[in-house]
Design an enzyme around this catalytic site. Structure first.
Site, PDB file in Angstrom:
ATOM      1  N   PHE A 152       0.879  31.884 -35.255  1.00 32.69           N
ATOM      2  CA  PHE A 152      -0.048  32.863 -34.679  1.00 32.69           C
ATOM      3  C   PHE A 152       0.358  33.312 -33.290  1.00 32.69           C
ATOM      4  O   PHE A 152      -0.072  34.362 -32.822  1.00 32.69           O
ATOM      5  CB  PHE A 152      -1.478  32.285 -34.637  1.00 32.69           C
ATOM      6  CG  PHE A 152      -1.734  31.367 -33.467  1.00 32.69           C
ATOM      7  CD1 PHE A 152      -2.058  31.894 -32.214  1.00 32.69           C
ATOM      8  CD2 PHE A 152      -1.638  29.986 -33.594  1.00 32.69           C
ATOM      9  CE1 PHE A 152      -2.282  31.056 -31.121  1.00 32.69           C
ATOM     10  CE2 PHE A 152      -1.849  29.146 -32.513  1.00 32.69           C
ATOM     11  CZ  PHE A 152      -2.173  29.687 -31.273  1.00 32.69           C
ATOM     12  N   CYS A 284       5.371  28.039 -27.469  1.00 34.87           N
ATOM     13  CA  CYS A 284       6.140  26.824 -27.784  1.00 34.87           C
ATOM     14  C   CYS A 284       7.078  26.472 -26.641  1.00 34.87           C
ATOM     15  O   CYS A 284       7.609  25.377 -26.599  1.00 34.87           O
ATOM     16  CB  CYS A 284       6.919  27.002 -29.066  1.00 34.87           C
ATOM     17  SG  CYS A 284       8.215  28.208 -28.886  1.00 34.87           S
TER      18      CYS A 284
HETATM   19  P1  NAD Z   1       0.960  26.322 -38.001  1.00 39.61           P
HETATM   20  O1  NAD Z   1       2.015  25.319 -38.300  1.00 39.61           O
HETATM   21  O2  NAD Z   1      -0.452  25.939 -38.177  1.00 39.61           O
HETATM   22  O3  NAD Z   1       1.168  27.638 -38.910  1.00 39.61           O
HETATM   23  C1  NAD Z   1       2.418  28.271 -39.024  1.00 39.61           C
HETATM   24  C2  NAD Z   1       2.500  28.973 -40.375  1.00 39.61           C
HETATM   25  O4  NAD Z   1       2.383  28.000 -41.418  1.00 39.61           O
HETATM   26  C3  NAD Z   1       1.385  29.991 -40.592  1.00 39.61           C
HETATM   27  O5  NAD Z   1       1.932  31.127 -41.239  1.00 39.61           O
HETATM   28  C4  NAD Z   1       0.414  29.249 -41.502  1.00 39.61           C
HETATM   29  O6  NAD Z   1      -0.282  30.104 -42.377  1.00 39.61           O
HETATM   30  C5  NAD Z   1       1.314  28.312 -42.283  1.00 39.61           C
HETATM   31  N1  NAD Z   1       0.639  27.045 -42.635  1.00 39.61           N
HETATM   32  C6  NAD Z   1      -0.328  26.410 -41.925  1.00 39.61           C
HETATM   33  N2  NAD Z   1      -0.701  25.278 -42.552  1.00 39.61           N
HETATM   34  C7  NAD Z   1       0.044  25.186 -43.675  1.00 39.61           C
HETATM   35  C8  NAD Z   1       0.131  24.234 -44.721  1.00 39.61           C
HETATM   36  N3  NAD Z   1      -0.633  23.143 -44.744  1.00 39.61           N
HETATM   37  N4  NAD Z   1       1.000  24.447 -45.720  1.00 39.61           N
HETATM   38  C9  NAD Z   1       1.796  25.548 -45.699  1.00 39.61           C
HETATM   39  N5  NAD Z   1       1.757  26.484 -44.739  1.00 39.61           N
HETATM   40  C10 NAD Z   1       0.900  26.310 -43.729  1.00 39.61           C
HETATM   41  O7  NAD Z   1       1.250  26.842 -36.512  1.00 39.61           O
HETATM   42  P2  NAD Z   1       0.347  27.817 -35.630  1.00 39.61           P
HETATM   43  O8  NAD Z   1      -0.870  27.090 -35.195  1.00 39.61           O
HETATM   44  O9  NAD Z   1       0.222  29.136 -36.272  1.00 39.61           O
HETATM   45  O10 NAD Z   1       1.336  28.028 -34.381  1.00 39.61           O
HETATM   46  C11 NAD Z   1       1.397  27.155 -33.286  1.00 39.61           C
HETATM   47  C12 NAD Z   1       2.497  26.121 -33.466  1.00 39.61           C
HETATM   48  O11 NAD Z   1       3.750  26.786 -33.650  1.00 39.61           O
HETATM   49  C13 NAD Z   1       2.690  25.250 -32.244  1.00 39.61           C
HETATM   50  O12 NAD Z   1       2.922  23.929 -32.673  1.00 39.61           O
HETATM   51  C14 NAD Z   1       3.936  25.827 -31.575  1.00 39.61           C
HETATM   52  O13 NAD Z   1       4.663  24.920 -30.767  1.00 39.61           O
HETATM   53  C15 NAD Z   1       4.723  26.231 -32.763  1.00 39.61           C
HETATM   54  N6  NAD Z   1       5.715  27.230 -32.418  1.00 39.61           N
HETATM   55  C16 NAD Z   1       7.008  26.842 -32.368  1.00 39.61           C
HETATM   56  C17 NAD Z   1       7.973  27.747 -32.009  1.00 39.61           C
HETATM   57  C18 NAD Z   1       9.401  27.354 -31.959  1.00 39.61           C
HETATM   58  O14 NAD Z   1      10.224  28.240 -31.849  1.00 39.61           O
HETATM   59  N7  NAD Z   1       9.755  26.087 -32.034  1.00 39.61           N
HETATM   60  C19 NAD Z   1       7.619  29.074 -31.706  1.00 39.61           C
HETATM   61  C20 NAD Z   1       6.285  29.441 -31.778  1.00 39.61           C
HETATM   62  C21 NAD Z   1       5.341  28.501 -32.133  1.00 39.61           C
END
Ligand code: NAD
Length: 500
Positions: A152, A284
């Site tokens: 998100f 992140c």
């Molecule tokens: P999230 O892991 O909850 O969701 C990411 C994606 O996975 C979304 O599209 C979501 O719909 C999907 N998803 C969520 N739960 C799922 C499940 N149980 N099974 C399958 N798919 C699922 O992450 P978020 O809250 O959207 O984003 C924030 C997180 O992303 C933070 O931990 C941040 O550090 C990380 N992030 C990392 C980077 C990087 O480059 N390392 C960049 C941006 C964000």
């Protein structure tokens, strides 16, 4: 209900017209109100998107590099022209302030610009006469249908880390953006179509685990790029690879900023506050823990407090705002819960953002900036990724203690060192076990012609995202060994071929 915005899938170059079985709420984080309804894909909808991408692959992979590059240039122009509109979608659904949203679009645009150079990036290799009159050469070819699953916090930029390069390499793409802020992905897909991208080359399906699981097991999806939290990244990596796919899965983070006593404290205070509270800490690469060496904390904290007191927090679209709300009420309350835990665990709360309210926006998901001093490694505010405007200062006696702290952490996305000592900086560069390192730079997100990726629990897979690692991820190598028939080559020889 009827006036709410409806956000549907984008499949085969047009909005998906079929009735929607499930919806999710999309909030305006500044008011706390539901602002839209997003379609949540069923496995059948995902199958339609993959089928469209699969059908488009044969002709897209055969399209000339010149044609692909020209479409990317046209897309680049359209994104540039519509930057403010894309940014407005980000502010409306994510909550980030306009200046930050514009910066996000700019960093996505830079990956499109990198992908415009695909004729150069995809060049193969050629070695003449590896054996007498035998040549060897290699080319890189696309994989097929590739899927991207994104978080998100960067609804425009993180998808742009993926699809421009994947498509430039000749793949077709299915994007599953975050269901919390889905509109920017659709708008950008429309712009790409306007730029001349054939139907089916880029599809957008919205949804949750149901859609993701179908992508993970679909036999026609050849590779998955994922960016999100660590537990989901690990799940995606394990499930995707078990289904025979190439996977890169970028996870969460807990980024340290070490401040040595010789650092420019004005610069360090500016950097810590900017990198800790920018985008309300929902990055992140945000700094969440300042590790202050020697007497640095005593000089740094008053300067940080001064700056924090002046931060303008409010609805992201208002002129001059520097920090917006958090993405959802649940997330806001979870972050505030970490502040409660930090107090209970004995850290010193220097600035308390919990009572903060924006007049007229009492329902918004706001939390003021919070600053802790005397944070210790065993505390939950030290260990966990909070992903909100909560910055901690941890005091250590020496550089060695500081780097040991960093290297002991489970995450290894970003880190920064603030010092004026070149020798210390060089030692740090050599010793630190983190993928992206800033020297007097608090958010060292690499430019588009390098690659982005952390180590340890911040990345599952071998290749980083975008840059040349992106080209490698979205293409596979084919190597040829050839010669022109010559009478001297005649004769049966059962020995293993070697060079002569
Ligand atoms: P999230 O892991 O909850 O969701 C990411 C994606 O996975 C979304 O599209 C979501 O719909 C999907 N998803 C969520 N739960 C799922 C499940 N149980 N099974 C399958 N798919 C699922 O992450 P978020 O809250 O959207 O984003 C924030 C997180 O992303 C933070 O931990 C941040 O550090 C990380 N992030 C990392 C980077 C990087 O480059 N390392 C960049 C941006 C964000």
């Amino acid at each position: 209900m009827s006036e709410l915005k409806q956000i549907g899938h984008w499949i085969d170059g047009k909005p998906h017209g079929r009735p929607v079985e499930r919806h999710g709420d999309v909030f305006d984080p500044a008011t706390g109100q539901v602002a839209g309804k997003v379609a949540m894909a069923t496995p059948a909808v995902v199958d339609e998107a993959v089928a469209s991408a699969q059908a488009a692959f044969a002709s897209w992979r055969s399209s000339s590099l010149t044609k692909r590059s020209r479409i990317l240039f046209a897309f680049r122009e359209l994104v540039e022209k519509h930057k403010a509109e894309i940014a407005a979608y980000l502010t409306a659904e994510h909550g980030k302030v306009t200046a930050d949203a514009m910066g996000e679009v700019q960093r996505g645009l830079e990956v499109i610009e990198f992908a415009c150079g695909i004729p150069h990036l995809l060049k193969g290799e050629f070695s003449e006469n590896v054996s007498t009159e035998v040549d060897v050469w290699s080319i890189r070819q696309p994989l097929g249908v590739v899927a991207g699953i994104t978080p998100f916090n960067f609804p425009a930029m993180v998808p742009m880390w993926m699809y421009p390069l994947a498509i430039a390499c000749g793949n077709t793409f299915v994007l599953k953006p975050s269901e919390r802020d889905p509109s920017a992905a659709n708008f950008c897909a429309e712009l790409f179509a306007e730029a001349g991208l054939p139907p089916g080359v880029l599809n957008v399906v919205h949804g949750d685990k149901v859609a993701v699981d179908r992508l993970l097991e679909h036999p026609d999806v050849k590779a998955i790029s994922f960016v999100g939290s660590t537990p989901i990244a690990q799940y995606i990596y394990e499930t995707g690879t078990r289904h025979g796919k190439r996977v890169q899965a970028l996870g969460g983070a807990k980024n340290h900023m070490i401040v040595l006593p010789d650092a420019d404290m004005e610069l360090a205070a500016d950097a810590a506050v900017s990198a800790g509270y920018g985008s309300a800490g929902e990055r992140c690469m945000a700094i969440s823990m300042v590790v202050a060496v020697g007497d640095a904390a005593d000089r740094l904290i008053p300067k940080m407090r001064e700056r924090i007191a002046k931060l303008k927090v409010g609805p992201g679209h208002l002129e001059g705002m520097e920090m917006g709300p958090l993405v959802t009420r649940v997330h806001r309350d979870k972050v505030a819960g970490y502040v409660d835990a930090g107090v209970a665990e004995g850290a010193e709360l220097v600035t308390d953002g919990r009572p903060f309210k924006v007049p007229g926006h009492e329902g918004g998901f706001f939390l003021g900036p919070c600053l802790f001093d005397k944070v210790e490694p065993g505390m939950s505010i030290y260990k966990d990724e909070i992903f909100g405007p909560v910055l901690g200062v941890s005091r250590v006696a020496s550089y060695d203690e500081a780097i040991a702290r960093v290297n002991a952490g489970p995450y290894a996305n970003g880190v920064a060192l603030f010092t004026n000592d070149g020798g210390a900086a060089r030692k740090f560069q050599h010793e630190v076990e983190v993928g992206m390192v800033g020297i007097n730079v608090p958010i060292p997100v690499p430019v588009a012609f390098y690659s982005f990726g952390g180590w340890k629990a911040s990345l599952f897979g071998d290749l980083h995202i975008y840059g040349m690692d992106g080209v490698r991820f979205y293409s596979r190598n084919k190597v040829f060994t050839g010669r022109w028939p010559d009478p001297r080559h005649r004769g049966v020889d059962l020995g293993f071929p070697t060079s002569k």
